[in-house]
Design a protein around this motif. Sequence first.
Motif, PDB file in Angstrom:
ATOM      1  N   PRO A 199      56.729  -4.089  11.443  1.00  0.00           N
ATOM      2  CA  PRO A 199      57.517  -4.431  10.339  1.00  0.00           C
ATOM      3  C   PRO A 199      58.604  -5.498  10.322  1.00  0.00           C
ATOM      4  O   PRO A 199      59.023  -6.194   9.434  1.00  0.00           O
ATOM      5  CB  PRO A 199      58.129  -3.201  10.038  1.00  0.00           C
ATOM      6  CG  PRO A 199      58.216  -2.412  11.408  1.00  0.00           C
ATOM      7  CD  PRO A 199      56.827  -2.750  11.986  1.00  0.00           C
ATOM      8  N   ARG A 200      58.871  -5.803  11.566  1.00  0.00           N
ATOM      9  CA  ARG A 200      60.247  -6.779  11.893  1.00  0.00           C
ATOM     10  C   ARG A 200      59.261  -8.120  11.643  1.00  0.00           C
ATOM     11  O   ARG A 200      59.781  -9.166  11.084  1.00  0.00           O
ATOM     12  CB  ARG A 200      60.448  -7.073  13.373  1.00  0.00           C
ATOM     13  CG  ARG A 200      61.278  -5.898  13.683  1.00  0.00           C
ATOM     14  CD  ARG A 200      61.185  -5.950  15.210  1.00  0.00           C
ATOM     15  NE  ARG A 200      61.787  -6.921  15.823  1.00  0.00           N
ATOM     16  CZ  ARG A 200      61.318  -7.267  17.081  1.00  0.00           C
ATOM     17  NH1 ARG A 200      60.614  -6.659  17.889  1.00  0.00           N
ATOM     18  NH2 ARG A 200      61.775  -8.482  17.398  1.00  0.00           N
ATOM     19  N   ALA A 201      58.007  -8.196  12.083  1.00  0.00           N
ATOM     20  CA  ALA A 201      57.178  -9.631  11.894  1.00  0.00           C
ATOM     21  C   ALA A 201      57.105  -9.831  10.411  1.00  0.00           C
ATOM     22  O   ALA A 201      57.212 -10.846   9.948  1.00  0.00           O
ATOM     23  CB  ALA A 201      55.819  -9.652  12.516  1.00  0.00           C
ATOM     24  N   VAL A 202      56.428  -8.840   9.851  1.00  0.00           N
ATOM     25  CA  VAL A 202      56.272  -8.755   8.359  1.00  0.00           C
ATOM     26  C   VAL A 202      57.558  -9.144   7.623  1.00  0.00           C
ATOM     27  O   VAL A 202      57.452  -9.795   6.572  1.00  0.00           O
ATOM     28  CB  VAL A 202      55.648  -7.483   7.754  1.00  0.00           C
ATOM     29  CG1 VAL A 202      55.676  -7.358   6.056  1.00  0.00           C
ATOM     30  CG2 VAL A 202      54.353  -7.034   8.258  1.00  0.00           C
ATOM     31  N   SER A 203      58.796  -8.505   7.782  1.00  0.00           N
ATOM     32  CA  SER A 203      59.897  -8.925   7.172  1.00  0.00           C
ATOM     33  C   SER A 203      60.259 -10.209   7.379  1.00  0.00           C
ATOM     34  O   SER A 203      60.753 -11.201   6.342  1.00  0.00           O
ATOM     35  CB  SER A 203      61.012  -8.010   7.679  1.00  0.00           C
ATOM     36  OG  SER A 203      62.156  -8.304   7.098  1.00  0.00           O
ATOM     37  N   LEU A 204      59.958 -11.126   8.538  1.00  0.00           N
ATOM     38  CA  LEU A 204      60.312 -12.411   8.965  1.00  0.00           C
ATOM     39  C   LEU A 204      59.479 -13.262   8.193  1.00  0.00           C
ATOM     40  O   LEU A 204      59.959 -14.149   7.446  1.00  0.00           O
ATOM     41  CB  LEU A 204      60.369 -12.491  10.335  1.00  0.00           C
ATOM     42  CG  LEU A 204      61.221 -13.795  10.743  1.00  0.00           C
ATOM     43  CD1 LEU A 204      62.312 -14.031  10.209  1.00  0.00           C
ATOM     44  CD2 LEU A 204      60.898 -13.823  12.327  1.00  0.00           C
ATOM     45  N   LEU A 205      58.224 -12.773   8.146  1.00  0.00           N
ATOM     46  CA  LEU A 205      57.142 -13.669   7.481  1.00  0.00           C
ATOM     47  C   LEU A 205      57.515 -13.774   5.995  1.00  0.00           C
ATOM     48  O   LEU A 205      57.292 -14.794   5.280  1.00  0.00           O
ATOM     49  CB  LEU A 205      55.839 -13.296   7.697  1.00  0.00           C
ATOM     50  CG  LEU A 205      54.957 -13.564   8.879  1.00  0.00           C
ATOM     51  CD1 LEU A 205      53.744 -12.785   8.880  1.00  0.00           C
ATOM     52  CD2 LEU A 205      54.861 -15.210   9.130  1.00  0.00           C
ATOM     53  N   ARG A 206      57.687 -12.710   5.283  1.00  0.00           N
ATOM     54  CA  ARG A 206      58.238 -12.594   3.937  1.00  0.00           C
ATOM     55  C   ARG A 206      59.079 -13.361   3.619  1.00  0.00           C
ATOM     56  O   ARG A 206      59.129 -14.231   2.605  1.00  0.00           O
ATOM     57  CB  ARG A 206      58.390 -11.162   3.519  1.00  0.00           C
ATOM     58  CG  ARG A 206      58.605 -10.942   2.065  1.00  0.00           C
ATOM     59  CD  ARG A 206      59.092  -9.440   1.703  1.00  0.00           C
ATOM     60  NE  ARG A 206      58.102  -8.438   1.914  1.00  0.00           N
ATOM     61  CZ  ARG A 206      58.034  -7.547   2.643  1.00  0.00           C
ATOM     62  NH1 ARG A 206      59.220  -7.321   3.686  1.00  0.00           N
ATOM     63  NH2 ARG A 206      57.151  -6.666   3.105  1.00  0.00           N
ATOM     64  N   GLU A 207      60.436 -13.475   4.326  1.00  0.00           N
ATOM     65  CA  GLU A 207      61.330 -14.401   4.133  1.00  0.00           C
ATOM     66  C   GLU A 207      61.018 -15.823   4.288  1.00  0.00           C
ATOM     67  O   GLU A 207      61.675 -16.550   3.348  1.00  0.00           O
ATOM     68  CB  GLU A 207      62.537 -13.869   4.989  1.00  0.00           C
ATOM     69  CG  GLU A 207      63.947 -14.574   4.558  1.00  0.00           C
ATOM     70  CD  GLU A 207      65.206 -14.118   5.543  1.00  0.00           C
ATOM     71  OE1 GLU A 207      66.138 -14.615   5.110  1.00  0.00           O
ATOM     72  OE2 GLU A 207      65.063 -13.271   6.341  1.00  0.00           O
ATOM     73  N   VAL A 208      60.494 -15.976   5.133  1.00  0.00           N
ATOM     74  CA  VAL A 208      59.790 -17.653   5.378  1.00  0.00           C
ATOM     75  C   VAL A 208      59.041 -18.029   4.226  1.00  0.00           C
ATOM     76  O   VAL A 208      59.304 -19.068   3.853  1.00  0.00           O
ATOM     77  CB  VAL A 208      58.924 -17.702   6.926  1.00  0.00           C
ATOM     78  CG1 VAL A 208      58.332 -18.996   6.873  1.00  0.00           C
ATOM     79  CG2 VAL A 208      59.825 -17.458   8.143  1.00  0.00           C
TER      80      VAL A 208
END
Length: 306
Positions: A199-208
Motif C-alpha cells: 500500500p505504501r508503494a501504491v499510494s506513492l505511485l498514485r500521487e506521482v
Amino acid sequence: MHDHAHAHTGLRGAGNRRLLAVSLSLTATVMLVQVVGALLSGSLALLADAAHMFTDSSALVVALIASAVAARPADDRRTFGYQRAEVFGALVNAIILIVLMAVVAVQGVTRLIDPGEVEVAGPLMLIVAVVGLLANAFAMWLLSSAQKTSINVRGAYLEVLGDLIGSAMVIIAAIVIVTTGWMPADAIASLLIAVMILPRAVSLLREVFSVLAESAPKGTAIREIRAHLQGYAGVVGVHDVHVWQLTRGAPVFTAHVTVDPAVLAAGGAAPLLQELQGCLADHFDVAHSTFQLEPADRAECEARHA
C-alpha cells in the motif's frame, strides 16, 4: 493581460537536503547493524528488514540527488525550473519498494514451505530490532514536518515509517521465538513486512501519476475557487480554469476572467489582478497564478462567433 506570482517557499532548499542526509546516515548505519545481526542470528525477518532499509538507503540517495537537482534555478528552456525532479525521484522510490516486496515475499514463502533446520537466535534478533525501532522513530521525527510540503521528503518519510513498522514486527517475532521457540514466527514476520510495503508503494505511485497527469491537486475545489473569484466587484465570469501542480506543495493556476468594461476603462485592471492573486494565495494557498483579463463585451462577441 497576464500576471504572475511566483512562490519562494524554499521547499527544495538546503534544509530538506540536510534532513534527508541525516536520515540516510541513520538508515545506512542501522541497516549494517541489522545485516550483521541477521547473519549471526539466522533471522529472515531481520534480514528482510535490513533489505528494506538497504532499499530505503538507496531511495534516500535518489531523494537527495533529486532534491539537489530541483533546487536549480529556472532557465529559458525549463521555465518552471527542475521541481519535477522530485516527482521522478519519488517514482524511483515506489518502484524500488515494489521490487523489494516481491523478493521478500518469495523468500518468506520458501522458508515456510521448506524450513529445514533453521534455528533463530531470538535474543540477538530482539536486541537488533529494538535498535532499529529507536533509530527509525528518530528519523521519522526529523522528517515529519518537511514531508507535509515535499513529495520527495514524503517518499523518504513513508519508507522510514515502513521501517519502523517492520522493526516492530521483528520485535514481536523475536519475542515469540524467545518465549515459545516457535521458529515460523520469523518467516511470518518477513511476509508481513512484504505485505506492508504494497500500500505504501501504491499510494506513492498514485500521487506521482496524479502530478505527471497534471490533475488538480487533491482537495482543490475548482467550483469553489471560481465562485470566490466571481464574487469580486467587476468580475463577470471566470472560464478556461486550469489547476495542476509541479510537485507536492507547488500548485499552478491559470484562468480567463471576463471583466466589466467600465472597470478596465477606469484603470482598475491592476488592482483587480492584485485582489484575484491575493485571493488565491490567502484562501487557497496557490502562490503561482496567471490571469487573462478580458472585457465582458469582447467575450460575448467571441462566444457568438465561435
